[in-house]
Each structure stands twice: as structure tokens, then as C-alpha cells.
Design an enzyme around this catalytic site. Structure first.
Site, PDB file in Angstrom:
ATOM      1  N   SER A 133       0.444  -1.062   0.305  1.00  0.00           N
ATOM      2  CA  SER A 133      -0.039  -0.647  -0.171  1.00  0.00           C
ATOM      3  C   SER A 133       1.268   1.400  -0.036  1.00  0.00           C
ATOM      4  CB  SER A 133      -1.316   0.051   1.534  1.00  0.00           C
ATOM      5  OG  SER A 133       0.009   0.288   2.652  1.00  0.00           O
ATOM      6  N   LYS A 139       0.630   4.629   6.802  1.00  0.00           N
ATOM      7  CA  LYS A 139       0.157   5.424   6.013  1.00  0.00           C
ATOM      8  C   LYS A 139       0.573   6.944   6.074  1.00  0.00           C
ATOM      9  CE  LYS A 139      -2.874   1.877   4.789  1.00  0.00           C
ATOM     10  NZ  LYS A 139      -2.472   1.499   4.098  1.00  0.00           N
TER      11      LYS A 139
END
Length: 178
Positions: A39, A82
Site C-alpha cells: 500500500s 500511511k
């Protein structure tokens, strides 16, 4: 006999001090973590080993583009990594695959592709006074704030900021935050 007991006592104290210092460092200063999944490609890769700086946010607020680590609220001992995109008080929306902050298109430079799914950010997301909107760099392969099960992240939930990549050795160094 006394010298053996004295020596064992000294070693025991030494070991307890080392354990105590290790606990303090891991709890309050830094912690090793491993990237699992793609990701955050191309910034971070599956299997990268990182040191997370757990002390910075005690003295300053997180900034846009910081790469942060936080626990996934529905699975124990699972952490997400993230990039912070939206800051407290801002309105985030994804239109035609691009991020808009307070109605202005965000200028991003880390090789991410146009998003196919805006998720909850198809409609404007207004962030509270301690809320952050996070996205993975590999936007079409990331479970992030667009997903209702992740949502916005509260400052208290941030474990820390990705600081140094320690593995693989060929990529060793301080992690660049845009």
C-alpha cells in the site's frame, strides 16, 4: 562465597537496568516495525524494516505528507502505515481520482496513480480538531481513510512517524517525507 553472591547481584542489577531502559526506549522513543503489503509502494515496500519515531509528536503536531503508523482498530497487534494528507479542520474530497483540500487540488509528487475509488471521500470529509485523513501511496491498493473501517485517524491513535529504514541494507537511511 560472598564475592559470588555480590557478583550475581551486580549482574542481576545490570540486567534489570538494561531491561528497564529497553522498555522505556520502546515505549516512549522508538520502535521497530515491518511493512506488510504494497500500500505504500513505491516509497516503502513489503518487508521493509523501519524504526518509528514515537517522540516527535509529543512536541509538535503531525504535518501533511508525514508517513505515520497507527493501530488498525478492528484487529489486535495490526498496524497500518500511511501518509497524512488531510489536517485538522480541513475538508478533504476526492474528485475524478485527485485529492482536494478545502476545494483546492493537492499537489503531490511521490509517484502515485490516479485513484479509482474515492470511498467515503466522494463526499466532502470535514476533519475535527484532532483528526487526520491518511492515504497509502499506492492509492489503488490501499486500505486507508477512504474505507469506512479505517476512516479518519485521531492524533492520540498515532503510534509515531516512520523515521529510518533499517532493512534491506541497500535502502538503509532516513525516510523522506514530502
Amino acid at each position: 562465597m560472598k564475592s559470588i553472591v555480590k557478583e550475581l547481584g551486580a549482574w542481576l542489577i545490570y540486567i534489570l537496568v538494561i531491561i528497564g531502559l529497553s522498555y522505556l526506549v520502546i515505549t516512549f522513543v522508538g520502535q521497530r516495525t515491518q511493512v506488510s503489503g504494497s500500500s505504500m509502494e513505491t516509497t516503502l515496500s513489503d518487508g521493509d524494516q523501519l524504526i518509528v519515531d514515537k517522540i516527535s509528536y509529543r512536541f509538535r503536531d503531525p504535518s501533511r505528507y508525514d508517513i505515520v503508523v497507527f493501530p488498525y482498530k478492528y484487529e489486535k497487534n495490526t498496524y497500518y502505515i500511511k501518509r497524512i494528507i488531510g489536517l485538522p479542520g480541513e475538508t478533504v474530497q476526492i474528485v475524478d481520482g485527485y485529492v482536494y483540500i478545502n476545494g483546492k487540488k493537492l499537489d503531490e509528487h511521490y509517484g502515485n496513480e490516479v485513484m479509482e475509488n474515492p470511498g467515503i471521500a466522494a463526499d466532502p470529509v470535514v476533519l475535527g480538531s484532532d483528526e487526520y485523513f491518511v492515504l497509502g501511496d499506492n492509492r489503488n491498493n490501499s486500505q486507508d481513510s477512504r474505507a469506512a473501517n479505517v476512516g479518519v485517524i485521531h492524533k492520540d491513535d498515532l503510534l509515531g512517524r516512520a523515521w529510518v529504514r533499517i532493512w534491506p541494507l541497500s535502502e538503509f537511511g532516513v525516510i523522506r517525507h514530502e
